[in-house]
Design an enzyme around this catalytic site. Structure first.
Site, PDB file in Angstrom:
ATOM      1  CD  GLU A 289      -1.026   0.571   3.720  1.00  0.00           C
ATOM      2  OE1 GLU A 289      -2.147   1.057   3.493  1.00  0.00           O
ATOM      3  OE2 GLU A 289      -0.565   0.426   4.858  1.00  0.00           O
ATOM      4  NE  ARG A 293      -0.712   7.551   7.399  1.00  0.00           N
ATOM      5  CZ  ARG A 293       0.087   6.660   7.950  1.00  0.00           C
ATOM      6  NH1 ARG A 293       1.220   7.032   8.493  1.00  0.00           N
ATOM      7  NH2 ARG A 293      -0.207   5.372   7.956  1.00  0.00           N
TER       8      ARG A 293
HETATM    9  P1  ADP Z   1       2.734   4.217  10.156  1.00  0.00           P
HETATM   10  O1  ADP Z   1       1.883   3.671   9.041  1.00  0.00           O
HETATM   11  O2  ADP Z   1       2.957   5.673  10.123  1.00  0.00           O
HETATM   12  O3  ADP Z   1       3.921   3.399  10.414  1.00  0.00           O
HETATM   13  P2  ADP Z   1       1.153   2.739  11.873  1.00  0.00           P
HETATM   14  O4  ADP Z   1       0.959   1.836  10.735  1.00  0.00           O
HETATM   15  O5  ADP Z   1       1.762   2.232  13.114  1.00  0.00           O
HETATM   16  O6  ADP Z   1       1.898   4.055  11.436  1.00  0.00           O
HETATM   17  O7  ADP Z   1      -0.199   3.426  12.282  1.00  0.00           O
HETATM   18  C1  ADP Z   1      -1.392   2.932  11.807  1.00  0.00           C
HETATM   19  C2  ADP Z   1      -2.394   4.030  11.737  1.00  0.00           C
HETATM   20  O8  ADP Z   1      -2.611   4.609  12.995  1.00  0.00           O
HETATM   21  C3  ADP Z   1      -1.961   5.133  10.824  1.00  0.00           C
HETATM   22  O9  ADP Z   1      -3.096   5.667  10.173  1.00  0.00           O
HETATM   23  C4  ADP Z   1      -1.364   6.133  11.752  1.00  0.00           C
HETATM   24  O10 ADP Z   1      -1.478   7.403  11.164  1.00  0.00           O
HETATM   25  C5  ADP Z   1      -2.225   5.950  12.976  1.00  0.00           C
HETATM   26  N1  ADP Z   1      -1.467   6.191  14.188  1.00  0.00           N
HETATM   27  C6  ADP Z   1      -0.408   5.503  14.635  1.00  0.00           C
HETATM   28  N2  ADP Z   1       0.044   5.999  15.795  1.00  0.00           N
HETATM   29  C7  ADP Z   1      -0.755   7.055  16.088  1.00  0.00           C
HETATM   30  C8  ADP Z   1      -0.797   8.022  17.150  1.00  0.00           C
HETATM   31  N3  ADP Z   1       0.065   8.013  18.138  1.00  0.00           N
HETATM   32  N4  ADP Z   1      -1.761   8.955  17.120  1.00  0.00           N
HETATM   33  C9  ADP Z   1      -2.646   8.991  16.119  1.00  0.00           C
HETATM   34  N5  ADP Z   1      -2.658   8.118  15.097  1.00  0.00           N
HETATM   35  C10 ADP Z   1      -1.731   7.168  15.072  1.00  0.00           C
HETATM   36  P1  ADP Z   2      -2.404  -1.565   6.954  1.00  0.00           P
HETATM   37  O1  ADP Z   2      -3.138  -0.595   6.095  1.00  0.00           O
HETATM   38  O2  ADP Z   2      -3.245  -2.087   8.062  1.00  0.00           O
HETATM   39  O3  ADP Z   2      -1.067  -1.048   7.361  1.00  0.00           O
HETATM   40  P2  ADP Z   2      -0.965  -3.356   5.166  1.00  0.00           P
HETATM   41  O4  ADP Z   2      -1.454  -3.827   3.843  1.00  0.00           O
HETATM   42  O5  ADP Z   2       0.100  -2.324   5.144  1.00  0.00           O
HETATM   43  O6  ADP Z   2      -2.201  -2.848   6.018  1.00  0.00           O
HETATM   44  O7  ADP Z   2      -0.479  -4.616   5.977  1.00  0.00           O
HETATM   45  C1  ADP Z   2      -0.113  -4.544   7.331  1.00  0.00           C
HETATM   46  C2  ADP Z   2       0.756  -5.736   7.710  1.00  0.00           C
HETATM   47  O8  ADP Z   2       0.044  -6.965   7.487  1.00  0.00           O
HETATM   48  C3  ADP Z   2       2.031  -5.873   6.896  1.00  0.00           C
HETATM   49  O9  ADP Z   2       3.085  -5.105   7.421  1.00  0.00           O
HETATM   50  C4  ADP Z   2       2.289  -7.364   7.009  1.00  0.00           C
HETATM   51  O10 ADP Z   2       2.878  -7.680   8.243  1.00  0.00           O
HETATM   52  C5  ADP Z   2       0.904  -7.962   6.976  1.00  0.00           C
HETATM   53  N1  ADP Z   2       0.493  -8.340   5.602  1.00  0.00           N
HETATM   54  C6  ADP Z   2      -0.247  -7.600   4.758  1.00  0.00           C
HETATM   55  N2  ADP Z   2      -0.447  -8.245   3.588  1.00  0.00           N
HETATM   56  C7  ADP Z   2       0.174  -9.421   3.687  1.00  0.00           C
HETATM   57  C8  ADP Z   2       0.312 -10.564   2.822  1.00  0.00           C
HETATM   58  N3  ADP Z   2      -0.241 -10.603   1.611  1.00  0.00           N
HETATM   59  N4  ADP Z   2       1.018 -11.627   3.286  1.00  0.00           N
HETATM   60  C9  ADP Z   2       1.573 -11.621   4.524  1.00  0.00           C
HETATM   61  N5  ADP Z   2       1.477 -10.593   5.385  1.00  0.00           N
HETATM   62  C10 ADP Z   2       0.775  -9.499   4.990  1.00  0.00           C
HETATM   63 MG    MG Z   3       0.535  -0.560   6.141  1.00  0.00          MG
END
Ligand code: ADP
Ligand code: ADP
Ligand code: MG
Length: 453
Positions: A289, A293
């Protein structure tokens, strides 16, 4: 340059943005909820406006209140931080209609990447490898089953509107699929207001490796290398991140970086963004994805690139051209971030609230702390449990890991439970020390700890 920027966020990221504004000679406007009246961002800002009661819906997610704050303070631009309105096209649109600059990409780029199905389509057009599976939403369990048979179990059912690790469900067999699909769809509808689901191959023991990009409003896009974010809890939330990733050769970095830049250009991306990938054991990578931001873990990239990503977000929004091309991006050293949270490791990481009575963070060479809390601060129940980010930097990974261990040992917090004791153990695990981790590592670590207890 802008004279006044409003920060539509709270916590450490609000402090981070306020500092960037002040360093650029820009006045900052903080918004805060009643529960955050004593938060550091409120005291740091040039001006502060209360936007409602403690809950997110009454304050930071209250669109009318945030927009009113922009209007009455005469903000010229708004930095959305992460979470909250940062990836909401309607927010950027509302600001545009008020003549206020949104510090982020265009509405069309946010829209193109806001939905995991649309994002995957854009990646395919940009000739970027994606995880095998459906590209668009699957209408019913019958089609889901067809895809699963084609790509093979285990598969993941993924809500197109999911985020923050929510809306992802693993299915190991045909028997499970029908029920799992219906529940996942219903859950996605309830949580995100959109029940559309993708079916994807579950990549086994992958690494999560993401590429930071910066694009200006003149069509230039560069990448600033990768971040390794495989150290995630079993709910797919990142805990410890680092740059660079130990398994990335220069060749693979160039390939992934170029793919990320193609994806960004495909959607006309400007400002800072992150393209997330899974990397399998054979060195194949797949688009996951794009986050449109600034990301929580951006400091590790700043530490090894020397670039201030938040200042660049502001300068890009102000119309500046990037003064360097890809060859001008130089990475040096190794940096690691650990997310410090108010969670009790002995109670299944339940969030903890209350007054911090003692706050003694480490502070020595190569240690950076991004936080909004201090001794006497009360952690309220309304928000994300992250209270600080501890970032260490050193010449090599080996030295950075040791520095992180020392810094965590010194970190002393009393009054509330934190995950610091857990982090101390985690970063001494041999797998972590050697860098041999996948996204399954923390789950295994927790399971082993539970059996030995
Ligand atoms: P990132 O994608 O920036 O690594 P995460 O995947 O850990 O952050 O965060 C998942 C979601 O939660 C994102 O939409 C992020 O913007 C939000 N988020 C994470 N930590 C915080 C926080 N401390 N306050 C508000 N939103 C948060
Ligand atoms: P989010 O929007 O919740 O961050 P992501 O698509 O970035 O969703 O996936 C979050 C996490 O889920 C990844 O960092 C990985 O650990 C796991 N993941 C997502 N898709 C897969 C996949 N096709 N196979 C294995 N793990 C996955
Ligand atoms: Mg993600």
């Amino acid at each position: 340059m802008f004279k006044r920027i409003l920060i539509a966020n709270r916590g450490e990221i609000a402090c981070r943005v306020i500092r960037a504004c002040h360093e650029l000679g820009i006045e900052s406007i903080a918004v805060y909820s009643q529960a955050d009246a004593d938060s550091r961002h409120v005291h740091m800002a040039t001006e502060s406006v209360c936007i409602g009661a403690g809950t997110n819906t009454e304050s930071y997610l209250n669109l009318a209140n945030v927009l009113s704050a922009c209007e009455i303070t005469g903000a010229e631009a708004v930095h959305p931080g992460f979470g909250y309105f940062s990836e909401r096209p309607s927010f950027a649109e509302a600001l545009a209609s008020m003549g206020i600059k949104f510090i982020g990409p265009s509405v069309s780029a946010i829209e193109a990447m806001g939905d995991k199905a649309k994002a995957k389509e854009a990646a395919i057009i940009a000739n970027c490898p994606v995880v095998p599976g459906s590209t668009g939403p699957v209408p019913s369990e019958v089609e889901a089953m067809e895809w699963a048979e084609k790509i093979g179990y285990p598969v993941l059912l993924k809500a197109v509107a999911g985020g923050g690790g929510r809306g992802i469900r693993r299915v190991d067999s045909k028997e499970e699929l029908t029920h799992a699909f219906k529940t996942a769809q219903a859950e996605a509808q309830a949580s995100f207001g959109n029940g559309d689901m993708l079916v994807e191959k579950c990549v086994l023991l992958p690494r999560h490796v993401e590429i930071q990009i910066l694009g200006d409003e003149h069509g230039n896009v560069v990448h600033i290398g990768e971040r390794e974010c495989s150290v995630q809890n079993p709910r797919h939330q990142k805990i410890v991140e680092e740059a660079p990733c130990v398994v990335l050769t220069n060749e693979l970095r160039d390939q992934m970086g170029a793919a990320a830049v193609r994806v960004a250009k495909q959607v006309g991306y400007s400002n800072a963004g992150t393209v997330e990938f899974l990397l399998d054991a054979r060195g194949e990578f797949f688009f996951l994805e794009m986050n449109t931001r600034i990301q929580v873990e951006h400091p590790v990239t700043e530490q090894i690139s020397g670039l201030d990503l938040v200042q660049w977000q502001i300068r890009i929004a102000n119309g500046e051209k990037l003064p360097f091309d890809q060859s001008g991006v130089k990475l040096h050293g190794h940096s690691i971030e650990a997310r410090i949270t108010a969670q009790d490791p002995d109670k299944d990481f339940a969030p903890c609230t209350g007054k911090i009575t003692r706050w003694e963070p480490p502070g020595f060479r190569g240690v950076r702390l991004d936080t909004h809390v201090y001794a006497g601060f009360t952690v309220s129940p309304y928000y994300d449990p992250m209270i600080a980010k501890l970032i260490v930097t050193a010449e090599t990974r080996e030295l950075a890991v040791r520095r992180l261990q020392v810094a965590l040992d010194e970190f002393n917090v009393e009054g509330i439970q934190t995950n610091i004791s857990f982090l101390r153990r985690l970063v001494r695990d041999q797998r972590y020390v050697s860098g041999e981790v996948s996204t399954a590592f923390v789950g295994e670590f927790l399971q082993e700890a539970a059996t030995h207890a």
